[in-house]
Design an enzyme around this catalytic site. Sequence first.
Site, PDB file in Angstrom:
ATOM      1  N   LYS A 128     -31.122 -85.411  33.400  1.00 53.94           N
ATOM      2  CA  LYS A 128     -30.683 -86.279  32.303  1.00 53.94           C
ATOM      3  C   LYS A 128     -31.734 -87.356  32.137  1.00 53.94           C
ATOM      4  O   LYS A 128     -32.445 -87.690  33.091  1.00 53.94           O
ATOM      5  CB  LYS A 128     -29.329 -86.917  32.631  1.00 53.94           C
ATOM      6  CG  LYS A 128     -28.574 -87.391  31.411  1.00 53.94           C
ATOM      7  CD  LYS A 128     -27.869 -86.250  30.689  1.00 53.94           C
ATOM      8  CE  LYS A 128     -27.292 -86.710  29.366  1.00 53.94           C
ATOM      9  NZ  LYS A 128     -26.485 -85.652  28.740  1.00 53.94           N
ATOM     10  N   ASP A 168     -28.379 -86.242  23.152  1.00 53.84           N
ATOM     11  CA  ASP A 168     -27.112 -86.753  23.693  1.00 53.84           C
ATOM     12  C   ASP A 168     -26.772 -87.950  22.799  1.00 53.84           C
ATOM     13  O   ASP A 168     -27.257 -88.018  21.658  1.00 53.84           O
ATOM     14  CB  ASP A 168     -27.267 -87.155  25.173  1.00 53.84           C
ATOM     15  CG  ASP A 168     -25.925 -87.493  25.847  1.00 53.84           C
ATOM     16  OD1 ASP A 168     -25.125 -86.570  26.054  1.00 53.84           O
ATOM     17  OD2 ASP A 168     -25.665 -88.673  26.148  1.00 53.84           O
TER      18      ASP A 168
HETATM   19  P1  NDP Z   1     -23.179 -89.334  19.227  1.00 49.04           P
HETATM   20  O1  NDP Z   1     -24.172 -90.411  19.429  1.00 49.04           O
HETATM   21  O2  NDP Z   1     -23.405 -88.344  18.152  1.00 49.04           O
HETATM   22  O3  NDP Z   1     -21.718 -89.962  19.005  1.00 49.04           O
HETATM   23  C1  NDP Z   1     -21.130 -90.780  19.957  1.00 49.04           C
HETATM   24  C2  NDP Z   1     -19.801 -91.277  19.437  1.00 49.04           C
HETATM   25  O4  NDP Z   1     -19.144 -92.023  20.460  1.00 49.04           O
HETATM   26  C3  NDP Z   1     -19.944 -92.219  18.260  1.00 49.04           C
HETATM   27  O5  NDP Z   1     -18.799 -92.142  17.463  1.00 49.04           O
HETATM   28  C4  NDP Z   1     -20.036 -93.581  18.971  1.00 49.04           C
HETATM   29  O6  NDP Z   1     -19.650 -94.661  18.133  1.00 49.04           O
HETATM   30  C5  NDP Z   1     -19.067 -93.405  20.095  1.00 49.04           C
HETATM   31  N1  NDP Z   1     -19.497 -94.225  21.236  1.00 49.04           N
HETATM   32  C6  NDP Z   1     -20.701 -94.209  21.857  1.00 49.04           C
HETATM   33  N2  NDP Z   1     -20.752 -95.105  22.847  1.00 49.04           N
HETATM   34  C7  NDP Z   1     -19.563 -95.721  22.851  1.00 49.04           C
HETATM   35  C8  NDP Z   1     -19.002 -96.740  23.631  1.00 49.04           C
HETATM   36  N3  NDP Z   1     -19.676 -97.325  24.655  1.00 49.04           N
HETATM   37  N4  NDP Z   1     -17.733 -97.098  23.346  1.00 49.04           N
HETATM   38  C9  NDP Z   1     -17.041 -96.496  22.357  1.00 49.04           C
HETATM   39  N5  NDP Z   1     -17.521 -95.531  21.582  1.00 49.04           N
HETATM   40  C10 NDP Z   1     -18.757 -95.143  21.828  1.00 49.04           C
HETATM   41  O7  NDP Z   1     -23.049 -88.615  20.647  1.00 49.04           O
HETATM   42  P2  NDP Z   1     -22.475 -87.170  20.989  1.00 49.04           P
HETATM   43  O8  NDP Z   1     -21.366 -86.832  20.076  1.00 49.04           O
HETATM   44  O9  NDP Z   1     -23.634 -86.257  21.110  1.00 49.04           O
HETATM   45  O10 NDP Z   1     -21.931 -87.393  22.481  1.00 49.04           O
HETATM   46  C11 NDP Z   1     -20.595 -87.827  22.743  1.00 49.04           C
HETATM   47  C12 NDP Z   1     -20.247 -87.519  24.189  1.00 49.04           C
HETATM   48  O11 NDP Z   1     -20.369 -86.113  24.416  1.00 49.04           O
HETATM   49  C13 NDP Z   1     -21.145 -88.169  25.249  1.00 49.04           C
HETATM   50  O12 NDP Z   1     -20.386 -88.426  26.398  1.00 49.04           O
HETATM   51  C14 NDP Z   1     -22.151 -87.068  25.555  1.00 49.04           C
HETATM   52  O13 NDP Z   1     -22.737 -87.222  26.840  1.00 49.04           O
HETATM   53  C15 NDP Z   1     -21.248 -85.860  25.503  1.00 49.04           C
HETATM   54  N6  NDP Z   1     -21.924 -84.595  25.298  1.00 49.04           N
HETATM   55  C16 NDP Z   1     -22.704 -84.370  24.191  1.00 49.04           C
HETATM   56  C17 NDP Z   1     -23.303 -83.148  24.008  1.00 49.04           C
HETATM   57  C18 NDP Z   1     -24.046 -82.813  22.768  1.00 49.04           C
HETATM   58  O14 NDP Z   1     -24.378 -81.639  22.595  1.00 49.04           O
HETATM   59  N7  NDP Z   1     -24.310 -83.740  21.869  1.00 49.04           N
HETATM   60  C19 NDP Z   1     -23.200 -82.088  25.038  1.00 49.04           C
HETATM   61  C20 NDP Z   1     -22.300 -82.392  26.117  1.00 49.04           C
HETATM   62  C21 NDP Z   1     -21.733 -83.624  26.236  1.00 49.04           C
HETATM   63  P3  NDP Z   1     -20.777 -95.577  17.464  1.00 49.04           P
HETATM   64  O15 NDP Z   1     -21.329 -94.790  16.349  1.00 49.04           O
HETATM   65  O16 NDP Z   1     -20.033 -96.792  17.032  1.00 49.04           O
HETATM   66  O17 NDP Z   1     -21.785 -95.878  18.542  1.00 49.04           O
END
Ligand code: NDP
Length: 449
Positions: A128, A168
Amino acid sequence: MLKSEYLQRVYTQVVTRDPDQKEFHQAVLEVLESLDMIVEQHPEYEQKGIIETFVEPERMICFRVPWIDDEGKVHVNRGYRIQFSSAIGPYKGGLRFHPTVNLSILKFLGFEQILKNSLTGLPMGGAKGGSDFDPKGKSDGEVMRFCQSFMTELNRHIGQFVDVPAGDIGVGAREIGYLFGQYRRIRGSYDAGVLTGKGLEFGGSLVRTEATGYGLCYLTEEMLKCMRNDSFQGKTVVISGSGNVAIFACQKATQLGGKVVAMSDSNGYIHDPNGIDLDVVKDIKLGHRGRIKEYAERVPGSTYTEGFRNIWNVPCDIALPCATQNEIDGEIAKIIVKNGAMAVAEGANMPCRPEAIHVFQEAGLLFAPAKAANAGGVATSGLEMSQNSMRYSWTFEEVDAKLKDIMVNIFHNIYNAAEECGHSGDLVVGANIAGFKKVADVMLAQGLI
Ligand code: NDP
């Protein structure tokens, strides 16, 4: 307190070595609690020092990332790559750009990634990386200059047979494009296999964008079918987040007959009792990187509430936390149970605190842990690597079918592992044991230590 003295000693050493790394301790403890059930049957783990090796990254790279904003001012962020384990394949895992990024969070994510990648059945090690850079509010030019500076250092540590980063939080198609462009310029060679999540025009795979959210729903559907003789059909679904994972989980849950009624971002959540209109969410989030609040201004009958954790007050049958780590604690879990939910599946990494998982399991809810439930993203990254090696592209339907197969296999693999160790139905234990055993066997076979 762990039953096995050996595991307790390893855990104490992890905590003593890095007392500030709370998220990493949490992830390690959850896995060791599961291994506690099998370690006695495997004296070779202690004899060969397998577990103390397993919890220490092979390599941690930390570097500065200077970049220049649109006003000509210099900023310096910190970049990282944690190359945790290459036992079963090249290091593989995403890059996260978010102000909360630190060593503890990246070590927890890298550690989880080893087990997740193992569960996919594909030959990928665990890693990571990322930076405390915040892409929010930055211009395209600023993001590009940051990515170029980040890759200027990272490029020497990665490669298709060495380490293959992906996206991510905060790292989507735009960032991967800039990172790949810089890699190609510096190395003078078109190594498409060095990153995954690329644009379709330069070696990306169909379905990679949708993969984590789709995979989450495929695994959840299989869990509902096998453990409750049920499905998404007619179920009310709440999904936290509105990023890549949340958006495509919403799409697939809806296609499978569920009704998604709430989504969030880090400021608050929207509730739409008529079912979320995903085109509006996509337009806001993917179209102009806006805030979820806008949804309530555009869709009659929906409401917006400040505070992202409050989303869990909305009753649902199926809860899919897809935002970030540790958003559901024991108290929130009790609300979800009281509101009558039947299943929780983790789309984000470690969104549920250990006490929350305990509440769900005690109450008899189905619970699918992240390392299995969100493995569809990295699995499809693995399929992207295969296509890059073949210099060939599969159709959307072909990749989607392979993804579905992988998720269904993961479910049965972890379900059977739980059954075999006498913890029938406990998919947390099943995922930890199934993921770990493969890596441990390979470590023993390769004489890595
Ligand atoms: P994105 O950046 O596309 O979206 C993240 C979302 O979560 C946004 O809506 C964001 O809101 C919200 N968010 C982020 N940080 C916080 C926080 N500290 N508190 C509250 N809300 C938060 O990321 P992904 O969708 O790619 O990833 C989401 C999760 O899935 C993570 O845990 C990631 O590790 C996991 N994941 C992702 C994969 C992928 O393929 N993308 C694969 C496997 C796991 P805002 O816009 O306001 O920041």
